[in-house]
Design a protein around this motif. Structure first.
Motif, PDB file in Angstrom:
ATOM      1  N   ALA A  80       4.202  76.124  24.155  1.00  0.00           N
ATOM      2  CA  ALA A  80       3.010  76.520  23.417  1.00  0.00           C
ATOM      3  C   ALA A  80       1.907  77.012  24.348  1.00  0.00           C
ATOM      4  O   ALA A  80       1.096  77.858  23.966  1.00  0.00           O
ATOM      5  N   ARG A  81       1.892  76.527  25.584  1.00  0.00           N
ATOM      6  CA  ARG A  81       0.849  76.909  26.538  1.00  0.00           C
ATOM      7  C   ARG A  81       1.314  78.004  27.494  1.00  0.00           C
ATOM      8  O   ARG A  81       0.635  78.323  28.455  1.00  0.00           O
ATOM      9  N   GLY A  82       2.493  78.577  27.233  1.00  0.00           N
ATOM     10  CA  GLY A  82       2.947  79.725  28.006  1.00  0.00           C
ATOM     11  C   GLY A  82       3.442  79.393  29.393  1.00  0.00           C
ATOM     12  O   GLY A  82       3.447  80.253  30.282  1.00  0.00           O
ATOM     13  N   VAL A  83       3.905  78.169  29.611  1.00  0.00           N
ATOM     14  CA  VAL A  83       4.446  77.778  30.915  1.00  0.00           C
ATOM     15  C   VAL A  83       5.935  78.107  30.912  1.00  0.00           C
ATOM     16  O   VAL A  83       6.751  77.380  30.353  1.00  0.00           O
ATOM     17  N   VAL A  84       6.301  79.221  31.533  1.00  0.00           N
ATOM     18  CA  VAL A  84       7.683  79.707  31.481  1.00  0.00           C
ATOM     19  C   VAL A  84       8.406  79.557  32.807  1.00  0.00           C
ATOM     20  O   VAL A  84       9.590  79.851  32.904  1.00  0.00           O
ATOM     21  N   ASN A  85       7.708  79.101  33.855  1.00  0.00           N
ATOM     22  CA  ASN A  85       8.343  78.881  35.142  1.00  0.00           C
ATOM     23  C   ASN A  85       7.460  77.940  35.963  1.00  0.00           C
ATOM     24  O   ASN A  85       6.374  77.539  35.530  1.00  0.00           O
ATOM     25  N   LEU A  86       7.937  77.591  37.146  1.00  0.00           N
ATOM     26  CA  LEU A  86       7.201  76.655  37.992  1.00  0.00           C
ATOM     27  C   LEU A  86       5.836  77.195  38.380  1.00  0.00           C
ATOM     28  O   LEU A  86       4.851  76.450  38.441  1.00  0.00           O
ATOM     29  N   SER A  87       5.744  78.495  38.639  1.00  0.00           N
ATOM     30  CA  SER A  87       4.479  79.073  39.082  1.00  0.00           C
ATOM     31  C   SER A  87       3.355  78.827  38.088  1.00  0.00           C
ATOM     32  O   SER A  87       2.204  78.605  38.479  1.00  0.00           O
ATOM     33  N   SER A  88       3.673  78.845  36.792  1.00  0.00           N
ATOM     34  CA  SER A  88       2.624  78.691  35.789  1.00  0.00           C
ATOM     35  C   SER A  88       2.247  77.235  35.534  1.00  0.00           C
ATOM     36  O   SER A  88       1.329  76.968  34.743  1.00  0.00           O
ATOM     37  N   VAL A  89       2.908  76.274  36.210  1.00  0.00           N
ATOM     38  CA  VAL A  89       2.504  74.870  36.080  1.00  0.00           C
ATOM     39  C   VAL A  89       1.086  74.670  36.606  1.00  0.00           C
ATOM     40  O   VAL A  89       0.358  73.791  36.154  1.00  0.00           O
ATOM     41  N   GLN A  90       0.660  75.516  37.566  1.00  0.00           N
ATOM     42  CA  GLN A  90      -0.683  75.369  38.117  1.00  0.00           C
ATOM     43  C   GLN A  90      -1.768  75.606  37.075  1.00  0.00           C
ATOM     44  O   GLN A  90      -2.923  75.218  37.283  1.00  0.00           O
ATOM     45  N   ASN A  91      -1.413  76.211  35.954  1.00  0.00           N
ATOM     46  CA  ASN A  91      -2.408  76.464  34.910  1.00  0.00           C
ATOM     47  C   ASN A  91      -2.637  75.256  34.011  1.00  0.00           C
ATOM     48  O   ASN A  91      -3.581  75.256  33.222  1.00  0.00           O
ATOM     49  N   VAL A  92      -1.763  74.221  34.110  1.00  0.00           N
ATOM     50  CA  VAL A  92      -1.863  73.102  33.178  1.00  0.00           C
ATOM     51  C   VAL A  92      -1.915  71.744  33.856  1.00  0.00           C
ATOM     52  O   VAL A  92      -2.173  70.741  33.192  1.00  0.00           O
ATOM     53  N   ALA A  93      -1.661  71.661  35.170  1.00  0.00           N
ATOM     54  CA  ALA A  93      -1.641  70.375  35.865  1.00  0.00           C
ATOM     55  C   ALA A  93      -2.751  70.325  36.909  1.00  0.00           C
ATOM     56  O   ALA A  93      -2.910  71.268  37.688  1.00  0.00           O
ATOM     57  N   PRO A  94      -3.530  69.247  36.963  1.00  0.00           N
ATOM     58  CA  PRO A  94      -4.632  69.161  37.930  1.00  0.00           C
ATOM     59  C   PRO A  94      -4.134  69.189  39.370  1.00  0.00           C
ATOM     60  O   PRO A  94      -3.058  68.681  39.702  1.00  0.00           O
ATOM     61  N   SER A  95      -4.937  69.797  40.244  1.00  0.00           N
ATOM     62  CA  SER A  95      -4.732  69.791  41.697  1.00  0.00           C
ATOM     63  C   SER A  95      -3.436  70.452  42.135  1.00  0.00           C
ATOM     64  O   SER A  95      -2.955  70.205  43.244  1.00  0.00           O
ATOM     65  N   VAL A  96      -2.859  71.305  41.293  1.00  0.00           N
ATOM     66  CA  VAL A  96      -1.633  72.011  41.645  1.00  0.00           C
ATOM     67  C   VAL A  96      -1.955  73.484  41.843  1.00  0.00           C
ATOM     68  O   VAL A  96      -2.581  74.116  40.985  1.00  0.00           O
ATOM     69  N   ASN A  97      -1.543  74.026  42.977  1.00  0.00           N
ATOM     70  CA  ASN A  97      -1.610  75.460  43.240  1.00  0.00           C
ATOM     71  C   ASN A  97      -0.245  75.916  43.723  1.00  0.00           C
ATOM     72  O   ASN A  97       0.407  75.212  44.499  1.00  0.00           O
ATOM     73  N   ILE A  98       0.194  77.068  43.264  1.00  0.00           N
ATOM     74  CA  ILE A  98       1.500  77.602  43.628  1.00  0.00           C
ATOM     75  C   ILE A  98       1.286  78.924  44.359  1.00  0.00           C
ATOM     76  O   ILE A  98       0.703  79.860  43.801  1.00  0.00           O
ATOM     77  N   ALA A  99       1.749  78.997  45.599  1.00  0.00           N
ATOM     78  CA  ALA A  99       1.676  80.229  46.375  1.00  0.00           C
ATOM     79  C   ALA A  99       3.030  80.919  46.312  1.00  0.00           C
ATOM     80  O   ALA A  99       4.062  80.306  46.579  1.00  0.00           O
ATOM     81  N   SER A 100       3.021  82.195  45.921  1.00  0.00           N
ATOM     82  CA  SER A 100       4.260  82.959  45.859  1.00  0.00           C
ATOM     83  C   SER A 100       4.363  83.860  47.071  1.00  0.00           C
ATOM     84  O   SER A 100       3.373  84.173  47.733  1.00  0.00           O
ATOM     85  N   GLY A 101       5.580  84.284  47.383  1.00  0.00           N
ATOM     86  CA  GLY A 101       5.805  85.162  48.514  1.00  0.00           C
ATOM     87  C   GLY A 101       7.263  85.561  48.594  1.00  0.00           C
ATOM     88  O   GLY A 101       8.070  85.192  47.733  1.00  0.00           O
ATOM     89  N   ARG A 102       7.602  86.319  49.636  1.00  0.00           N
ATOM     90  CA  ARG A 102       8.977  86.773  49.770  1.00  0.00           C
ATOM     91  C   ARG A 102       9.936  85.606  49.960  1.00  0.00           C
ATOM     92  O   ARG A 102      11.112  85.680  49.597  1.00  0.00           O
TER      93      ARG A 102
END
Length: 809
Positions: A80-102
């Motif tokens: 319902a909150r649009g969390v479709v992968n690990l990267s988007s967990v940072q939008n719903v969980a406190p103190s979580v940031n996801i850095a993407s890269g190659r």
């Protein structure tokens, strides 16, 4: 031993490990808004109203009675909150940031993250699916489907999780087969960027004691990083490459299936066998040019533009995972056994998308010229990796609550990573002719990570309301690498002179590789970690806890160490964490969790590039430096009325390096001091809020309105080699959806929009060592010999919107 010239290190990235696809669940079948701690009956436990049962501490218990900082979110709420992968967990969980890269996804929790993404590096955040550890960044980038819940643990988990959990853990728990039930669901989605998603599951009873569940997911989305026309000039010659000559990047093309068989011959014995197979394709990821980000004010797909590189881009990842778990209760004791085998074959060709100012003076896309320039080329990275992972764990614990609740176990982990990542050059005059590609640099390695652990943790109930927690773990960790690193140019010569490969050829031929100097190395550690705490259950609704815990990440080796003149070991990462927290329901309708924490890193591993004048080389180098992190976290869920719920969080965070000297010339007497500066990905303040309101319409119909937003203060991203930092400004990110349920809530249709602002945020930096000249961050003057399109960042996603439909049976 590896020696890098700094020009090569700028263009050469460490090899990566393939991705495992994960899973996303069907929507919750209720017509009322449910907070993040919504009911779940995992492992047969029965939650109270509005609670979720978690197994994060290796036992099933209500999240409100688990003395740790944990966020748990059900699969229905994730969707319902649009969390479709690990990267988007940072939008719903406190103190979580996801850095993407190659090299995939790097998780930061409370500012703790890894800076070594090579095959010999370790993670700071443990990530698992159904208890199976996923150890590499690219193995964490798949889609979510058919999920029961996720659990985010903050703080070191050295006792129960062991290695590579100094910052916390994220657990994904998938839906299991259900006995005696024929059921299933089908979800479909269509959105912008021609996004097409479909997933479904079917649960089939096979008699009274056996059940089978099959689920699958397929995703197809166009890339949002689109090429733009590119017209470089070299030695007076103008070249032109049209945008249509390259593929859009950051697309999604994947399909995954999971098949699970559950047998329960008695109430005391449960056996589950699961196979997951899948494929990821498409063009792969790419960073965004800082010039385009600024020109478009970080807004929309245009801000994510890339320079055209005609060399074909592709991602081809095939993976399988097989795991088995046994749960057996006997004599008041429960035995849990888990075993897993992962097999991943990963291929990726990643053409560069940036400009580089070469020492020879020309400006072309990823030109590799070096001293005595030999001409303009496009650079690209070609990777072929084969990774096999075996792991197992056995635990014993008490079944019925008593004066002592305990868990003890052993585990084993072995990852065999075949690493083959090569940098190549394509002639700018004929970039599609593979026979003209020239080899630049790359490793051909086999790296083995092994770990064995023995652990135990117990809670001693001194009274009905007061408990003492004690835990300890012993870990033996070992890493061994055998292989070669080829750098087929003598940089002291002008022009560069290639040395022969194993066949005597002066130049290696694509897609083969040169065999270079030996690249062997190894390290081993033995470490004891522990936890001590106190729990005070004020009343059935309110818990206060305090703890002191330690954690460690295994040490490793540097390919060049100035102290030894060759291979040199570096120490394990070590942390002591202090935390005090509250969980409970201070009044009817409100659930609140709050915690204060202080991290003392006596040794934090930081990976950077440095110049070593005695060998005239530039090499990656890991230091262990002291650092501190402190903060205050709060989560709440308030049922304002029967049909309206407000979920939210706010976090204060402060971090600093106590003593850290970095920069390209850190070992030549001219370092850049980071002492007193904050760590990357640590915003000082973050607040989130989501409001859900249900409008009942009778006859099994309802309309649900959701709106949420996240505000984050700015944070830094660092290039330690050049000793500079870039500050991501403060931002908001908002989502909204409207869902109509009908047919007794078996069917639903939703319209949604994610990232209403259409702003993107920088999550990791791609820059190049450039003679020590800073190019942004604290010093905002870009040197004249660094082209405008050099600096690039991986970012979050732009705005997505579309419609979803769901059916359950």
């Amino acid at each position: 031993m590896i020696y890098w010239h700094k020009s090569t290190l700028a263009l050469f990235g460490a090899a990566s490990i393939p991705a495992i696809a994960l899973a996303q669940s069907a929507p919750a079948p209720a017509n009322m808004p449910q907070p993040s701690g919504t009911a779940s009956t995992a492992d047969g436990a029965q939650p109270g109203a509005g609670e979720i049962i978690v197994t994060a501490l290796r036992r099933s218990d209500s999240i409100l009675k688990t003395p740790a900082a944990i966020t748990a979110i059900t699969g229905g709420d994730l969707r319902a909150r649009g969390v479709v992968n690990l990267s988007s967990v940072q939008n719903v969980a406190p103190s979580v940031n996801i850095a993407s890269g190659r090299d995939g996804l790097q998780i930061a929790i409370r500012g703790v993250t890894t800076t070594d993404t090579s095959s010999k590096g370790e993670q700071d955040i443990a990530f698992s699916v159904d208890g199976v550890n996923i150890g590499r960044g690219k193995a964490r980038a798949g889609a979510f489907f058919d999920i029961d819940r996720i659990e985010v643990l903050r703080g070191p988990q050295g006792t129960l999780y062991g290695r590579s959990s100094t910052g916390g853990a994220i657990n994904v728990i998938t839906n299991k087969p259900k006995l005696g039930e024929f059921s299933g669901y089908l979800n479909a989605e269509y959105g912008n960027y021609d996004t097409k998603r479909i997933e479904g599951a079917i649960n089939i009873p096979l008699g009274d004691k056996v059940a089978f569940r099959a689920s699958a997911s397929a995703n197809d989305r166009d890339g949002y990083s689109k090429p733009i026309d590119y017209s470089p000039t070299y030695n007076g010659t103008l070249y032109h490459f049209a945008s249509g000559e390259a593929r859009a990047r950051n697309d999604q093309k994947d399909a995954t299936g999971r098949f699970s068989l559950l047998a329960q011959p008695s109430d005391d014995v449960t056996l589950r066998l699961t196979a997951t197979v899948g494929h990821q394709g498409g063009a792969g990821s790419a960073p965004a040019l800082e010039t385009e980000l600024k020109a478009h004010h970080d807004t929309g797909s245009a801000a994510l533009s890339i320079l055209t590189n005609p060399v074909p881009a592709f991602l081809d990842n095939n993976f399988q995972q097989y795991d088995a778990s046994l749960n057996w209760k006997f004599g008041g004791v429960q035995l849990d056994v888990l075993g897993s085998y992962q097999h991943m074959h990963y291929r990726q060709q990643a053409p560069s998308v940036q400009d580089v100012a070469a020492n020879g003076g020309g400006v072309v896309n990823e030109t590799f010229m070096g001293p005595g320039s030999f001409g303009p080329t496009f650079q690209f990275y070609y990777q072929q990796d084969l990774v096999k992972t075996v792991q197992g764990e056995a635990r014993l614990s008490n079944v019925n609550p008593g004066h002592v609740d305990w868990v003890a176990g052993v585990n084993y982990y072995r990852e065999n990573a075949g690493e083959n990542g090569q940098s190549w050059n394509a002639l700018i005059d004929d970039p599609l002719d593979p026979s003209a590609y020239t080899f630049q640099a790359g490793p051909v390695n086999k790296t083995v990570h092994k770990a064995v652990g023995v652990f135990g943790q117990a809670t001693f109930h001194l009274t009905d309301t007061l408990g003492i927690v004690g835990g300890v773990r012993y870990t033996h960790d070992q890493i061994a690498r055998v292989g070669t690193f080829a750098l087929p140019f003598n940089f002291a010569a002008s022009p560069p002179v290639p040395y022969p490969d194993e066949n005597g050829d002066a130049i290696c031929h694509y897609p083969d590789y040169c065999v270079g100097a030996p690249n062997n190395g190894g390290a081993r550690d033995n470490k004891v970690t522990w936890r001590a705490g106190i729990n005070w259950q004020l009343d059935p609704r309110d818990l206060i806890y305090a703890s002191v815990a330690t954690g460690f990440k295994a040490g490793g080796f540097n390919d060049y160490d100035p102290a030894t003149g060759g291979i040199g070991a570096y120490a394990p990462e070590q942390i002591t964490a202090y935390e005090v927290g509250y969980k409970g329901r201070p009044f009817a309708g409100l659930t609140l969790s709050s915690s204060l924490f202080y991290y003392d890193f006596s040794k934090m591993q930081v990976n950077s590039g440095s110049y070593f004048p005695n060998t005239s080389t530039f090499a990656l180098y890991t230091q262990t430096v002291p650092a501190t992190i402190m903060g205050w976290e709060n989560e709440l869920s308030w049922r304002i009325e029967k049909t309206t719920t407000l979920d939210g969080s706010f976090t204060l965070l402060h971090s600093r390096f106590r003593d850290f000297q970095a920069g390209e010339y850190a070992f030549t007497g001219d370092p850049v001091s980071f002492t007193g500066r904050g760590l990357d990905l640590t915003p000082s303040f973050v607040v989130t809020a989501q409001l859900s309101h249900v409008i009942p319409m009778g006859e099994g119909r309802s309309l649900t309105l959701r709106a949420g937003t996240k505000y984050s203060a700015g944070y830094y991203l660092s290039d330690y080699a050049d000793g500079v930092r870039y500050r991501q400004p403060h931002f908001t990110r908002s989502d909204a959806s409207i869902t109509y349920e009908f047919g007794g809530h078996r069917y639903s249709v939703s319209a949604f929009v994610q990232n209403i602002e259409n702003k993107v945020q920088r999550t990791s930096m791609i820059g190049y060592a450039n003679g020590g000249f800073p190019y942004g961050g604290d010093n905002t003057t870009v040197p004249s010999n660094l082209p405008a399109n050099n600096l690039a960042f991986y970012t979050t996603d732009p705005r997505f919107f579309g419609v979803r439909a769901s059916a359950k049976f």
